[in-house]
Write a protein that holds these residues in place. Structure first.
Motif, PDB file in Angstrom:
ATOM      1  N   GLY A  81       0.819  -1.217   0.000  1.00 11.93           N
ATOM      2  CA  GLY A  81       0.000   0.000   0.000  1.00 11.93           C
ATOM      3  C   GLY A  81       0.849   1.262   0.000  1.00 11.93           C
ATOM      4  N   ALA A  82       1.902   1.263   0.805  1.00 11.86           N
ATOM      5  CA  ALA A  82       2.792   2.432   0.838  1.00 11.86           C
ATOM      6  C   ALA A  82       3.506   2.613  -0.499  1.00 11.86           C
ATOM      7  N   THR A  83       3.953   1.521  -1.093  1.00 10.47           N
ATOM      8  CA  THR A  83       4.645   1.605  -2.384  1.00 10.47           C
ATOM      9  C   THR A  83       3.722   2.136  -3.475  1.00 10.47           C
ATOM     10  N   LEU A  84       2.503   1.612  -3.538  1.00 10.68           N
ATOM     11  CA  LEU A  84       1.551   2.089  -4.544  1.00 10.68           C
ATOM     12  C   LEU A  84       1.182   3.554  -4.319  1.00 10.68           C
ATOM     13  N   SER A  85       1.017   3.954  -3.075  1.00 10.28           N
ATOM     14  CA  SER A  85       0.673   5.346  -2.774  1.00 10.28           C
ATOM     15  C   SER A  85       1.793   6.294  -3.181  1.00 10.28           C
ATOM     16  N   ILE A  86       3.022   5.924  -2.866  1.00 11.34           N
ATOM     17  CA  ILE A  86       4.167   6.774  -3.203  1.00 11.34           C
ATOM     18  C   ILE A  86       4.356   6.830  -4.719  1.00 11.34           C
ATOM     19  N   ALA A  87       4.235   5.687  -5.389  1.00 11.36           N
ATOM     20  CA  ALA A  87       4.397   5.652  -6.851  1.00 11.36           C
ATOM     21  C   ALA A  87       3.326   6.495  -7.534  1.00 11.36           C
ATOM     22  N   GLY A  88       2.083   6.343  -7.117  1.00  6.57           N
ATOM     23  CA  GLY A  88       1.002   7.130  -7.708  1.00  6.57           C
ATOM     24  C   GLY A  88       1.160   8.612  -7.434  1.00  6.57           C
ATOM     25  N   ALA A  89       1.543   8.962  -6.220  1.00  9.69           N
ATOM     26  CA  ALA A  89       1.727  10.373  -5.877  1.00  9.69           C
ATOM     27  C   ALA A  89       2.889  10.980  -6.660  1.00  9.69           C
ATOM     28  N   TYR A  90       3.963  10.233  -6.837  1.00 10.78           N
ATOM     29  CA  TYR A  90       5.119  10.725  -7.588  1.00 10.78           C
ATOM     30  C   TYR A  90       4.731  11.053  -9.026  1.00 10.78           C
ATOM     31  N   ASN A  91       4.065  10.116  -9.688  1.00 14.75           N
ATOM     32  CA  ASN A  91       3.663  10.368 -11.070  1.00 14.75           C
ATOM     33  C   ASN A  91       2.594  11.453 -11.158  1.00 14.75           C
ATOM     34  N   TYR A  92       1.741  11.550 -10.166  1.00 19.11           N
ATOM     35  CA  TYR A  92       0.727  12.602 -10.154  1.00 19.11           C
ATOM     36  C   TYR A  92       1.394  13.985 -10.117  1.00 19.11           C
ATOM     37  N   VAL A  93       2.375  14.142  -9.249  1.00 23.49           N
ATOM     38  CA  VAL A  93       3.073  15.425  -9.136  1.00 23.49           C
ATOM     39  C   VAL A  93       3.811  15.748 -10.431  1.00 23.49           C
ATOM     40  N   ARG A  94       4.471  14.762 -11.025  1.00 27.93           N
ATOM     41  CA  ARG A  94       5.175  15.000 -12.294  1.00 27.93           C
ATOM     42  C   ARG A  94       4.201  15.456 -13.375  1.00 27.93           C
ATOM     43  N   ARG A  95       3.070  14.795 -13.447  1.00 25.92           N
ATOM     44  CA  ARG A  95       2.112  15.114 -14.508  1.00 25.92           C
ATOM     45  C   ARG A  95       1.429  16.450 -14.287  1.00 25.92           C
ATOM     46  N   THR A  96       1.176  16.824 -13.058  1.00 28.29           N
ATOM     47  CA  THR A  96       0.555  18.130 -12.817  1.00 28.29           C
ATOM     48  C   THR A  96       1.545  19.267 -13.035  1.00 28.29           C
ATOM     49  N   ASN A  97       2.844  18.977 -13.067  1.00 34.06           N
ATOM     50  CA  ASN A  97       3.855  19.998 -13.344  1.00 34.06           C
ATOM     51  C   ASN A  97       4.204  20.089 -14.825  1.00 34.06           C
ATOM     52  N   GLY A  98       3.425  19.461 -15.689  1.00 33.20           N
ATOM     53  CA  GLY A  98       3.637  19.569 -17.122  1.00 33.20           C
ATOM     54  C   GLY A  98       4.617  18.580 -17.705  1.00 33.20           C
ATOM     55  N   ALA A  99       5.087  17.647 -16.911  1.00 34.70           N
ATOM     56  CA  ALA A  99       6.021  16.634 -17.412  1.00 34.70           C
ATOM     57  C   ALA A  99       5.271  15.316 -17.582  1.00 34.70           C
ATOM     58  N   PHE A 100       5.914  14.391 -18.268  1.00 33.98           N
ATOM     59  CA  PHE A 100       5.347  13.054 -18.364  1.00 33.98           C
ATOM     60  C   PHE A 100       5.565  12.333 -17.044  1.00 33.98           C
ATOM     61  N   GLY A 101       4.733  11.341 -16.780  1.00 29.28           N
ATOM     62  CA  GLY A 101       4.977  10.482 -15.641  1.00 29.28           C
ATOM     63  C   GLY A 101       6.192   9.610 -15.917  1.00 29.28           C
ATOM     64  N   SER A 102       6.715   9.007 -14.894  1.00 28.27           N
ATOM     65  CA  SER A 102       7.859   8.116 -15.044  1.00 28.27           C
ATOM     66  C   SER A 102       7.371   6.737 -15.472  1.00 28.27           C
ATOM     67  N   MET A 103       7.894   6.239 -16.589  1.00 26.14           N
ATOM     68  CA  MET A 103       7.487   4.931 -17.068  1.00 26.14           C
ATOM     69  C   MET A 103       7.966   3.838 -16.104  1.00 26.14           C
ATOM     70  N   GLY A 104       9.136   4.012 -15.522  1.00 26.84           N
ATOM     71  CA  GLY A 104       9.644   3.042 -14.560  1.00 26.84           C
ATOM     72  C   GLY A 104       8.763   2.934 -13.324  1.00 26.84           C
ATOM     73  N   VAL A 105       8.265   4.063 -12.858  1.00 29.39           N
ATOM     74  CA  VAL A 105       7.378   4.062 -11.686  1.00 29.39           C
ATOM     75  C   VAL A 105       6.048   3.412 -12.036  1.00 29.39           C
ATOM     76  N   ALA A 106       5.547   3.642 -13.244  1.00 30.52           N
ATOM     77  CA  ALA A 106       4.301   3.005 -13.665  1.00 30.52           C
ATOM     78  C   ALA A 106       4.468   1.487 -13.769  1.00 30.52           C
ATOM     79  N   VAL A 107       5.603   1.040 -14.286  1.00 30.34           N
ATOM     80  CA  VAL A 107       5.883  -0.398 -14.354  1.00 30.34           C
ATOM     81  C   VAL A 107       6.020  -0.968 -12.950  1.00 30.34           C
ATOM     82  N   LEU A 108       6.643  -0.216 -12.048  1.00 29.97           N
ATOM     83  CA  LEU A 108       6.748  -0.658 -10.650  1.00 29.97           C
ATOM     84  C   LEU A 108       5.358  -0.864 -10.055  1.00 29.97           C
TER      85      LEU A 108
END
Length: 173
Positions: A81-108
């Protein structure tokens, strides 16, 4: 103390006069390293995928504390649960800042979802091994793991496709 007198060294490679072959190569010689995307995700596409993965992680994390689970299933729920929450939050922040999400984090996230489904059958109710006292804990883990796998895989594919289709511009110098 240095003996440098302030004159230019003609052998210094970064001080070119424009006559070097790398200075006049034109657009044909521009490589991927010479280009940089400029706000490639202006529309903040994919934020809902990242938010959904983070919420799934919170659900798995929370159910570990709410339901009566065996020790192995409890700790698995906490870490997954902690891993999924951190991974989702990381990609969410990247995407809201105008960047692409991390493909490695999505695969994780997809791999962690698979792990959650597999360990549910290894540690869950009726497995013959360590059993949980809560049948809902078993099904929450199965559904959450399948959703995390599907959303993580879809997110990784979309990130890859969008990176390939991005409009790049030459790096400003």
């Amino acid at each position: 103390m240095s003996e440098y007198d302030g004159t230019e060294n003609p052998d210094t490679p970064w001080r070119e006069d424009g006559t070097g072959e790398h200075d006049n190569r034109g657009d044909d010689g521009v490589t991927g390293g010479d280009k940089t995307p400029f706000e490639p995700n202006r529309a903040e596409r994919g934020t809902w995928l990242s938010a959904a993965i983070a919420l799934i992680g919170l659900a798995v994390f929370g159910q570990a504390f709410v339901l009566e689970l065996a020790a192995g299933q409890f700790w698995n729920g906490v870490f997954v649960g902690a891993t999924l929450s951190i991974a989702g939050a990381y990609n969410y922040v990247r995407r809201t800042n105008g960047a692409f999400g991390s493909m490695g984090v999505a695969v994780l996230a997809a791999l962690v979802g698979l792990w959650l489904v597999a360990t549910t059958f290894l540690l869950g109710a009726g497995s013959g091994g360590v059993e949980t006292a809560s049948e809902p804990g078993f099904w929450i883990d199965v559904v959450a793991g399948l959703l995390a796998t599907a959303l993580g895989t879809y997110s990784a594919v979309r990130i890859r496709n969008r990176r390939r289709a991005v409009d790049v511009r030459p790096t400003a110098t």
